[in-house]
Design a protein around this motif. Sequence first.
Motif, PDB file in Angstrom:
ATOM      1  N   ASN A  41       0.812  -1.224   0.000  1.00  0.00           N
ATOM      2  CA  ASN A  41       0.000   0.000   0.000  1.00  0.00           C
ATOM      3  C   ASN A  41       0.841   1.267   0.000  1.00  0.00           C
ATOM      4  O   ASN A  41       0.418   2.283  -0.540  1.00  0.00           O
ATOM      5  CB  ASN A  41      -0.976  -0.007   1.173  1.00  0.00           C
ATOM      6  N   ASN A  42       2.021   1.214   0.595  1.00  0.00           N
ATOM      7  CA  ASN A  42       2.886   2.397   0.588  1.00  0.00           C
ATOM      8  C   ASN A  42       3.405   2.683  -0.819  1.00  0.00           C
ATOM      9  O   ASN A  42       3.462   3.843  -1.235  1.00  0.00           O
ATOM     10  CB  ASN A  42       4.044   2.225   1.572  1.00  0.00           C
ATOM     11  N   LYS A  43       3.766   1.636  -1.548  1.00  0.00           N
ATOM     12  CA  LYS A  43       4.220   1.822  -2.935  1.00  0.00           C
ATOM     13  C   LYS A  43       3.079   2.352  -3.798  1.00  0.00           C
ATOM     14  O   LYS A  43       3.270   3.256  -4.606  1.00  0.00           O
ATOM     15  CB  LYS A  43       4.749   0.506  -3.514  1.00  0.00           C
ATOM     16  N   LEU A  44       1.906   1.766  -3.619  1.00  0.00           N
ATOM     17  CA  LEU A  44       0.747   2.211  -4.384  1.00  0.00           C
ATOM     18  C   LEU A  44       0.419   3.667  -4.062  1.00  0.00           C
ATOM     19  O   LEU A  44       0.192   4.472  -4.961  1.00  0.00           O
ATOM     20  CB  LEU A  44      -0.457   1.305  -4.087  1.00  0.00           C
ATOM     21  N   ALA A  45       0.436   4.008  -2.780  1.00  0.00           N
ATOM     22  CA  ALA A  45       0.137   5.387  -2.363  1.00  0.00           C
ATOM     23  C   ALA A  45       1.140   6.374  -2.944  1.00  0.00           C
ATOM     24  O   ALA A  45       0.770   7.483  -3.350  1.00  0.00           O
ATOM     25  CB  ALA A  45       0.119   5.481  -0.844  1.00  0.00           C
ATOM     26  N   SER A  46       2.411   5.979  -3.002  1.00  0.00           N
ATOM     27  CA  SER A  46       3.424   6.900  -3.533  1.00  0.00           C
ATOM     28  C   SER A  46       3.185   7.207  -5.008  1.00  0.00           C
ATOM     29  O   SER A  46       3.574   8.267  -5.492  1.00  0.00           O
ATOM     30  CB  SER A  46       4.830   6.334  -3.320  1.00  0.00           C
ATOM     31  N   ILE A  47       2.501   6.307  -5.700  1.00  0.00           N
ATOM     32  CA  ILE A  47       2.165   6.552  -7.105  1.00  0.00           C
ATOM     33  C   ILE A  47       0.890   7.397  -7.197  1.00  0.00           C
ATOM     34  O   ILE A  47       0.879   8.453  -7.829  1.00  0.00           O
ATOM     35  CB  ILE A  47       1.968   5.220  -7.873  1.00  0.00           C
ATOM     36  N   VAL A  48      -0.180   6.923  -6.560  1.00  0.00           N
ATOM     37  CA  VAL A  48      -1.480   7.560  -6.782  1.00  0.00           C
ATOM     38  C   VAL A  48      -1.592   8.949  -6.179  1.00  0.00           C
ATOM     39  O   VAL A  48      -2.334   9.780  -6.712  1.00  0.00           O
ATOM     40  CB  VAL A  48      -2.663   6.680  -6.310  1.00  0.00           C
ATOM     41  N   PHE A  49      -0.851   9.215  -5.107  1.00  0.00           N
ATOM     42  CA  PHE A  49      -0.969  10.548  -4.518  1.00  0.00           C
ATOM     43  C   PHE A  49      -0.014  11.547  -5.152  1.00  0.00           C
ATOM     44  O   PHE A  49       0.039  12.704  -4.751  1.00  0.00           O
ATOM     45  CB  PHE A  49      -0.808  10.484  -2.996  1.00  0.00           C
ATOM     46  N   ASN A  50       0.711  11.096  -6.178  1.00  0.00           N
ATOM     47  CA  ASN A  50       1.581  12.002  -6.914  1.00  0.00           C
ATOM     48  C   ASN A  50       1.222  12.093  -8.400  1.00  0.00           C
ATOM     49  O   ASN A  50       1.819  12.863  -9.129  1.00  0.00           O
ATOM     50  CB  ASN A  50       3.044  11.576  -6.749  1.00  0.00           C
ATOM     51  N   LYS A  51       0.251  11.277  -8.821  1.00  0.00           N
ATOM     52  CA  LYS A  51      -0.200  11.308 -10.218  1.00  0.00           C
ATOM     53  C   LYS A  51      -1.724  11.266 -10.233  1.00  0.00           C
ATOM     54  O   LYS A  51      -2.333  10.227  -9.965  1.00  0.00           O
ATOM     55  CB  LYS A  51       0.360  10.112 -10.994  1.00  0.00           C
ATOM     56  N   ASN A  53      -3.987  11.156 -12.512  1.00  0.00           N
ATOM     57  CA  ASN A  53      -4.671  10.175 -13.357  1.00  0.00           C
ATOM     58  C   ASN A  53      -4.659   8.784 -12.723  1.00  0.00           C
ATOM     59  O   ASN A  53      -5.605   8.011 -12.890  1.00  0.00           O
ATOM     60  CB  ASN A  53      -4.078  10.146 -14.764  1.00  0.00           C
ATOM     61  N   GLU A  54      -3.631   8.464 -11.981  1.00  0.00           N
ATOM     62  CA  GLU A  54      -3.565   7.161 -11.326  1.00  0.00           C
ATOM     63  C   GLU A  54      -4.514   7.113 -10.128  1.00  0.00           C
ATOM     64  O   GLU A  54      -5.152   6.085  -9.868  1.00  0.00           O
ATOM     65  CB  GLU A  54      -2.133   6.832 -10.887  1.00  0.00           C
ATOM     66  N   LEU A  55      -4.642   8.215  -9.416  1.00  0.00           N
ATOM     67  CA  LEU A  55      -5.604   8.286  -8.317  1.00  0.00           C
ATOM     68  C   LEU A  55      -7.026   8.185  -8.866  1.00  0.00           C
ATOM     69  O   LEU A  55      -7.879   7.506  -8.290  1.00  0.00           O
ATOM     70  CB  LEU A  55      -5.423   9.583  -7.523  1.00  0.00           C
ATOM     71  N   THR A  56      -7.263   8.824  -9.992  1.00  0.00           N
ATOM     72  CA  THR A  56      -8.572   8.757 -10.637  1.00  0.00           C
ATOM     73  C   THR A  56      -8.921   7.319 -10.992  1.00  0.00           C
ATOM     74  O   THR A  56     -10.047   6.869 -10.767  1.00  0.00           O
ATOM     75  CB  THR A  56      -8.605   9.657 -11.892  1.00  0.00           C
ATOM     76  N   PHE A  57      -7.955   6.585 -11.533  1.00  0.00           N
ATOM     77  CA  PHE A  57      -8.187   5.166 -11.868  1.00  0.00           C
ATOM     78  C   PHE A  57      -8.558   4.375 -10.619  1.00  0.00           C
ATOM     79  O   PHE A  57      -9.541   3.631 -10.600  1.00  0.00           O
ATOM     80  CB  PHE A  57      -6.945   4.532 -12.518  1.00  0.00           C
ATOM     81  N   LEU A  58      -7.761   4.518  -9.571  1.00  0.00           N
ATOM     82  CA  LEU A  58      -7.987   3.747  -8.352  1.00  0.00           C
ATOM     83  C   LEU A  58      -9.340   4.099  -7.726  1.00  0.00           C
ATOM     84  O   LEU A  58     -10.088   3.208  -7.303  1.00  0.00           O
ATOM     85  CB  LEU A  58      -6.853   3.975  -7.353  1.00  0.00           C
ATOM     86  N   ASN A  59      -9.672   5.385  -7.691  1.00  0.00           N
ATOM     87  CA  ASN A  59     -10.968   5.801  -7.149  1.00  0.00           C
ATOM     88  C   ASN A  59     -12.126   5.258  -7.988  1.00  0.00           C
ATOM     89  O   ASN A  59     -13.144   4.829  -7.437  1.00  0.00           O
ATOM     90  CB  ASN A  59     -11.054   7.322  -7.052  1.00  0.00           C
ATOM     91  N   ALA A  60     -11.985   5.267  -9.303  1.00  0.00           N
ATOM     92  CA  ALA A  60     -13.039   4.755 -10.181  1.00  0.00           C
ATOM     93  C   ALA A  60     -13.248   3.255  -9.965  1.00  0.00           C
ATOM     94  O   ALA A  60     -14.364   2.753 -10.105  1.00  0.00           O
ATOM     95  CB  ALA A  60     -12.697   5.042 -11.645  1.00  0.00           C
ATOM     96  N   LEU A  61     -12.197   2.571  -9.597  1.00  0.00           N
ATOM     97  CA  LEU A  61     -12.293   1.140  -9.310  1.00  0.00           C
ATOM     98  C   LEU A  61     -12.950   0.896  -7.948  1.00  0.00           C
ATOM     99  O   LEU A  61     -13.870   0.086  -7.814  1.00  0.00           O
ATOM    100  CB  LEU A  61     -10.898   0.503  -9.340  1.00  0.00           C
ATOM    101  N   LEU A  62     -12.483   1.612  -6.935  1.00  0.00           N
ATOM    102  CA  LEU A  62     -12.897   1.331  -5.558  1.00  0.00           C
ATOM    103  C   LEU A  62     -14.223   1.979  -5.140  1.00  0.00           C
ATOM    104  O   LEU A  62     -15.010   1.366  -4.415  1.00  0.00           O
ATOM    105  CB  LEU A  62     -11.799   1.746  -4.583  1.00  0.00           C
ATOM    106  N   HIS A  63     -14.472   3.207  -5.559  1.00  0.00           N
ATOM    107  CA  HIS A  63     -15.644   3.924  -5.044  1.00  0.00           C
ATOM    108  C   HIS A  63     -16.976   3.229  -5.306  1.00  0.00           C
ATOM    109  O   HIS A  63     -17.820   3.165  -4.396  1.00  0.00           O
ATOM    110  CB  HIS A  63     -15.658   5.369  -5.513  1.00  0.00           C
ATOM    111  N   PRO A  64     -17.213   2.673  -6.500  1.00  0.00           N
ATOM    112  CA  PRO A  64     -18.490   1.945  -6.685  1.00  0.00           C
ATOM    113  C   PRO A  64     -18.598   0.722  -5.762  1.00  0.00           C
ATOM    114  O   PRO A  64     -19.688   0.410  -5.278  1.00  0.00           O
ATOM    115  CB  PRO A  64     -18.451   1.520  -8.159  1.00  0.00           C
TER     116      PRO A  64
END
Length: 172
Positions: A41-51, A53-64
């Motif tokens: 989760n730390n590696k994933l967070a370091s990507i999504v909280f700095n990009k 478009n990557e956070l958007t992807f993860l949110n689109a997957l998880l939020h529904p």
Amino acid sequence: MGTPVYAADIESKKIAERPFVQQQIISHFGTSICTHSKIDNNKLASIVFNKTNELTFLNALLHPLIEDDFILWCKKQEKHAPYILMEAAILFESGMDKFMDYTLTVEAPLSMQIERCVKRNGSTPTEVEARIKNQMSAELRRKKANLTLINDEKHPLLPQVLLAQKQIQSLL
């Protein structure tokens, strides 16, 4: 105070551990986010909280999935409580506020937020700041919420909570 609370951040971590969700995350981000064949989760967070478009992807997957989980959870609570609460760092950003009759936000000075998060999650101050930058501003949250609680160790919190409870119960 006996009110059932859906902790969105905790539940989202459980949802992210489901095999089909993990497969989608790894398929998108690659195995470099894994440690010992498990998503780090730390590696994933370091990507999504700095990009963004990557956070958007993860949110689109998880939020529904979180939304569906919350709805099922609410149905289980209907018989046991006159109202329920949801605790969510990004209630408005995720759109989950559409399920709420009443919203409140909790504020603390930025330095205190960072200190608390570092202590709770073991994150670095820089990592916490990156997460906060991806959240709605306190000013906008204040405008959207029905009530703001101040959790800064200066203002007594219990009277604020009791006021919130009274206002929520008046809606019933």
